[in-house]
Design a protein around this motif. Structure first.
Motif, PDB file in Angstrom:
ATOM      1  N   VAL A  81       0.949  -1.170  -0.084  1.00 60.63           N
ATOM      2  CA  VAL A  81      -0.033  -0.092  -0.070  1.00 60.63           C
ATOM      3  C   VAL A  81       0.962   1.147  -0.095  1.00 60.63           C
ATOM      4  N   TYR A  82       0.434   2.227  -0.838  1.00 61.21           N
ATOM      5  CA  TYR A  82       1.351   3.484  -0.972  1.00 61.21           C
ATOM      6  C   TYR A  82       0.441   4.689  -1.053  1.00 61.21           C
ATOM      7  N   LYS A  83       1.142   5.898  -0.456  1.00 58.13           N
ATOM      8  CA  LYS A  83       0.604   7.241  -0.813  1.00 58.13           C
ATOM      9  C   LYS A  83       1.335   7.673  -1.868  1.00 58.13           C
ATOM     10  N   GLY A  84       0.610   8.937  -2.377  1.00 61.45           N
ATOM     11  CA  GLY A  84       1.523   9.745  -3.124  1.00 61.45           C
ATOM     12  C   GLY A  84       1.154   9.391  -4.582  1.00 61.45           C
ATOM     13  N   SER A  85       2.087   9.832  -5.762  1.00 55.70           N
ATOM     14  CA  SER A  85       1.683   9.883  -6.893  1.00 55.70           C
ATOM     15  C   SER A  85       2.416   8.796  -7.487  1.00 55.70           C
ATOM     16  N   CYS A  86       1.944   8.137  -8.740  1.00 60.45           N
ATOM     17  CA  CYS A  86       2.474   7.116  -9.449  1.00 60.45           C
ATOM     18  C   CYS A  86       3.908   7.709  -9.752  1.00 60.45           C
ATOM     19  N   GLY A  87       4.951   7.059  -9.862  1.00 62.69           N
ATOM     20  CA  GLY A  87       6.365   7.377 -10.026  1.00 62.69           C
ATOM     21  C   GLY A  87       7.246   8.328  -8.595  1.00 62.69           C
ATOM     22  N   SER A  88       6.341   8.452  -7.891  1.00 61.64           N
ATOM     23  CA  SER A  88       6.908   9.102  -6.399  1.00 61.64           C
ATOM     24  C   SER A  88       6.015   8.771  -5.295  1.00 61.64           C
ATOM     25  N   LEU A  89       6.070   7.448  -5.224  1.00 59.85           N
ATOM     26  CA  LEU A  89       5.183   6.734  -4.021  1.00 59.85           C
ATOM     27  C   LEU A  89       6.015   6.617  -2.622  1.00 59.85           C
ATOM     28  N   THR A  90       5.119   6.596  -1.788  1.00 59.01           N
ATOM     29  CA  THR A  90       5.448   6.575  -0.423  1.00 59.01           C
ATOM     30  C   THR A  90       4.962   5.280   0.297  1.00 59.01           C
TER      31      THR A  90
END
Length: 288
Positions: A81-90
């Motif tokens: 599971v991630y937050k942020g935008s595709c290519g710059s995920l956290t």
């Protein structure tokens, strides 16, 4: 022509992060047979991560969310599971083999209000197959912050910032960031002028809340010249000021009240004390 070679193109619609399928609580079937890896592999497990993507957006409330393929997939799964935008995920969390799930996965994470999360479902070391992803959630009371009530203090005295408590609800384990750099829940500041202090609270889920406090500073009450407009900063129930004149000549003048409230302890002593000043902030004019 029946003998003409046929070309079949297999494409997984939500194989890429930017094409994530929007989901809510419930279950959705998936198939990673034709999927490839389009982002960095997650931290749990090893090898290629041929994944499909889903997007979950919370509403006005924080949530605890569980995403699971536990015993509902035909292959060795991983969930990230991630937050942020595709290519710059956290990264928010990752699971390879969930407890009681054999080689399948389950992950529970804290989710902030009005936030989108990207869920990637793939396999261990390049494994692919089919399965069902189940999503469930429970609502959590939103994080709140208190900077304390507005306050009026005397010149060059201190104010304690923050509430009792400064942070509440949310996911606990709070951190604090105040105007001026303090990281304490209730820092103390000494002021010679009116100021506004803002605190940003962050909880264990990465959620934030802010609050502000205005600290009003009353003017300095000491008189450094023969004539000065004074505003008391003492106890509002019994305001007073200590007067000290430097001109024309210390010890050779006379104090007088030219306007406003007040009673002089002495008209000739220097320094002297004036009591009975206004409790509403009105000024008193005194001459030496």
């Amino acid at each position: 022509n029946a003998n003409r070679p046929q070309l079949q193109i297999d494409y997984q619609a939500n194989n890429e992060c930017v094409d994530a399928t929007t989901v809510t609580d419930g279950s959705v079937t998936f198939n990673t047979t034709c999927a490839t890896q389009d982002q960095s592999a997650p931290s749990c497990g090893t090898g290629t991560f041929n994944q499909v993507w889903y997007k979950y957006t919370t509403g006005a409330s924080a949530k605890t969310i569980t995403v699971s393929t536990c015993n509902t997939a035909t292959f060795d799964t991983r969930i990230a599971v991630y937050k942020g935008s595709c290519g710059s995920l956290t990264g928010v969390g990752c699971n390879d083999d969930g407890s009681g799930c054999s080689l399948t996965s389950t992950l529970t994470f804290n989710a902030c209000p009005n936030t989108s999360y990207l869920i990637a479902v793939g396999g261990y070391n390049g494994a692919v197959g089919t399965g069902t992803l189940t999503i469930s959630s429970s609502t959590v009371t939103n994080l709140s912050a208190s900077a304390g009530s507005a306050e009026t203090i005397c010149y060059n005295t201190s104010s304690t910032l923050g509430g009792s408590p400064t942070a509440s609800n949310g996911f606990g384990s709070y951190s604090y960031s105040w105007t001026g750099g303090s990281t304490s829940a209730n820092p103390s500041v000494t002021l010679t002028g009116t100021a506004t202090y803002t605190v940003t609270v962050t909880d264990a889920g990465g959620c934030t809340a802010t609050a502000s406090k205005v600290v009003t500073v009353r003017p300095d009450v000491s008189a450094a010249v023969a004539s000065s407009t004074l505003a008391s900063c003492a106890d509002p129930s019994a305001p007073y000021a200590v007067l000290s004149a430097t001109a024309p000549t210390v010890g050779s003048g006379t104090w007088s009240i030219t306007s406003g409230l007040g009673t002089l302890a002495s008209t000739t002593a220097n320094p002297t004390t004036i009591t009975g000043l206004s409790t509403t902030g009105a000024s008193t004019q005194v001459k030496w």
